[in-house]
Scaffold this motif. Sequence first.
Motif, PDB file in Angstrom:
ATOM      1  N   ARG A   1       7.478 -13.903 -10.897  1.00 39.73           N
ATOM      2  CA  ARG A   1       6.376 -13.715  -9.963  1.00 39.73           C
ATOM      3  C   ARG A   1       6.948 -13.557  -8.555  1.00 39.73           C
ATOM      4  N   VAL A   2       7.029 -12.321  -8.099  1.00 48.56           N
ATOM      5  CA  VAL A   2       7.465 -12.029  -6.735  1.00 48.56           C
ATOM      6  C   VAL A   2       6.232 -11.521  -6.001  1.00 48.56           C
ATOM      7  N   PRO A   3       5.778 -12.238  -4.981  1.00 52.96           N
ATOM      8  CA  PRO A   3       4.554 -11.819  -4.293  1.00 52.96           C
ATOM      9  C   PRO A   3       4.686 -10.407  -3.714  1.00 52.96           C
ATOM     10  N   PRO A   4       3.786  -9.491  -4.119  1.00 54.39           N
ATOM     11  CA  PRO A   4       3.801  -8.147  -3.547  1.00 54.39           C
ATOM     12  C   PRO A   4       2.902  -8.065  -2.314  1.00 54.39           C
ATOM     13  N   TYR A   5       3.368  -7.343  -1.325  1.00 51.83           N
ATOM     14  CA  TYR A   5       2.596  -7.074  -0.119  1.00 51.83           C
ATOM     15  C   TYR A   5       2.621  -5.574   0.099  1.00 51.83           C
ATOM     16  N   VAL A   6       1.442  -4.971   0.212  1.00 53.27           N
ATOM     17  CA  VAL A   6       1.368  -3.535   0.462  1.00 53.27           C
ATOM     18  C   VAL A   6       1.222  -3.340   1.961  1.00 53.27           C
ATOM     19  N   LEU A   7       2.162  -2.608   2.538  1.00 48.76           N
ATOM     20  CA  LEU A   7       2.188  -2.347   3.972  1.00 48.76           C
ATOM     21  C   LEU A   7       1.737  -0.919   4.183  1.00 48.76           C
ATOM     22  N   ALA A   8       0.525  -0.749   4.659  1.00 48.94           N
ATOM     23  CA  ALA A   8       0.010   0.611   4.732  1.00 48.94           C
ATOM     24  C   ALA A   8      -1.135   0.716   5.726  1.00 48.94           C
ATOM     25  N   THR A   9      -1.404   1.944   6.108  1.00 43.82           N
ATOM     26  CA  THR A   9      -2.570   2.270   6.913  1.00 43.82           C
ATOM     27  C   THR A   9      -3.306   3.389   6.188  1.00 43.82           C
ATOM     28  N   GLY A  10      -4.479   3.710   6.663  1.00 43.57           N
ATOM     29  CA  GLY A  10      -5.237   4.833   6.089  1.00 43.57           C
ATOM     30  C   GLY A  10      -5.474   4.651   4.614  1.00 43.57           C
ATOM     31  N   GLU A  11      -5.135   5.666   3.834  1.00 44.81           N
ATOM     32  CA  GLU A  11      -5.336   5.660   2.388  1.00 44.81           C
ATOM     33  C   GLU A  11      -4.633   4.490   1.719  1.00 44.81           C
ATOM     34  N   GLY A  12      -3.462   4.137   2.214  1.00 46.34           N
ATOM     35  CA  GLY A  12      -2.708   3.030   1.658  1.00 46.34           C
ATOM     36  C   GLY A  12      -3.418   1.694   1.845  1.00 46.34           C
ATOM     37  N   ALA A  13      -4.209   1.560   2.906  1.00 42.41           N
ATOM     38  CA  ALA A  13      -4.932   0.326   3.144  1.00 42.41           C
ATOM     39  C   ALA A  13      -5.973   0.076   2.052  1.00 42.41           C
ATOM     40  N   ALA A  14      -6.577   1.127   1.548  1.00 44.71           N
ATOM     41  CA  ALA A  14      -7.540   0.983   0.451  1.00 44.71           C
ATOM     42  C   ALA A  14      -6.837   0.485  -0.805  1.00 44.71           C
ATOM     43  N   ILE A  15      -5.640   0.958  -1.047  1.00 47.15           N
ATOM     44  CA  ILE A  15      -4.855   0.515  -2.195  1.00 47.15           C
ATOM     45  C   ILE A  15      -4.498  -0.967  -2.029  1.00 47.15           C
ATOM     46  N   ALA A  16      -4.111  -1.353  -0.822  1.00 49.95           N
ATOM     47  CA  ALA A  16      -3.757  -2.742  -0.560  1.00 49.95           C
ATOM     48  C   ALA A  16      -4.944  -3.677  -0.792  1.00 49.95           C
ATOM     49  N   ALA A  17      -6.131  -3.210  -0.421  1.00 50.97           N
ATOM     50  CA  ALA A  17      -7.320  -4.027  -0.594  1.00 50.97           C
ATOM     51  C   ALA A  17      -7.603  -4.247  -2.061  1.00 50.97           C
TER      52      ALA A  17
END
Length: 180
Positions: free
Chosen positions: A164-180
């Motif tokens: 278990r390695v905590p994932p963090y998505v670093l993004a703006t725009g379209e990538g922010a929707a993926i992170a959410a």
Amino acid sequence: MSSVIASTRFSILDRSRIREGFGGPQALRDTVRLAQEVEGLGYHRIWVAEHHGVPGVAGSAPTVLAAAIAAATHTIRVGTGGVMLPNHQPLVVAEQFGVLESLFPGRIDMGLGRSVGFTNGVRRALGRDRDDADDFAGQLAELLGWFEGTSPTRVHARPAEGLRVPPYVLATGEGAAIAA
């Protein structure tokens, strides 16, 4: 108010900037030294970034630098801020983070981004195209699947599978929707 400050966990992001009169190797050693210093000050995490061909920046291999930092520190969390997933095969990223988590359990954070390089020359050198970021959601799902052991290929990402390695998505725009 001081109790709020005392309970706030601080992190730092370092891109391994090259100072005038010094080279990339010194910048990387400075990043490791900075991690040791901020650990002593009680910082919670240090993030290291992936930048290719950026003048004045030595941080191009965040998983390698994260390993050096984790080896030189004891308690601070070490994260990549981030590994640009379109530049790498998800299996390789899973294996790299599996090794990091195995060597430094509970201290590694997997920060992932969707950039493919800031210039055409960098993208060509990486063998990537702007369109490679379009399937970031699929690349992320594949990467996380390697940790869960759900790859349809019958290949196992060792030593990542089951970790278990905590994932963090670093993004703006379209990538922010993926992170959410």
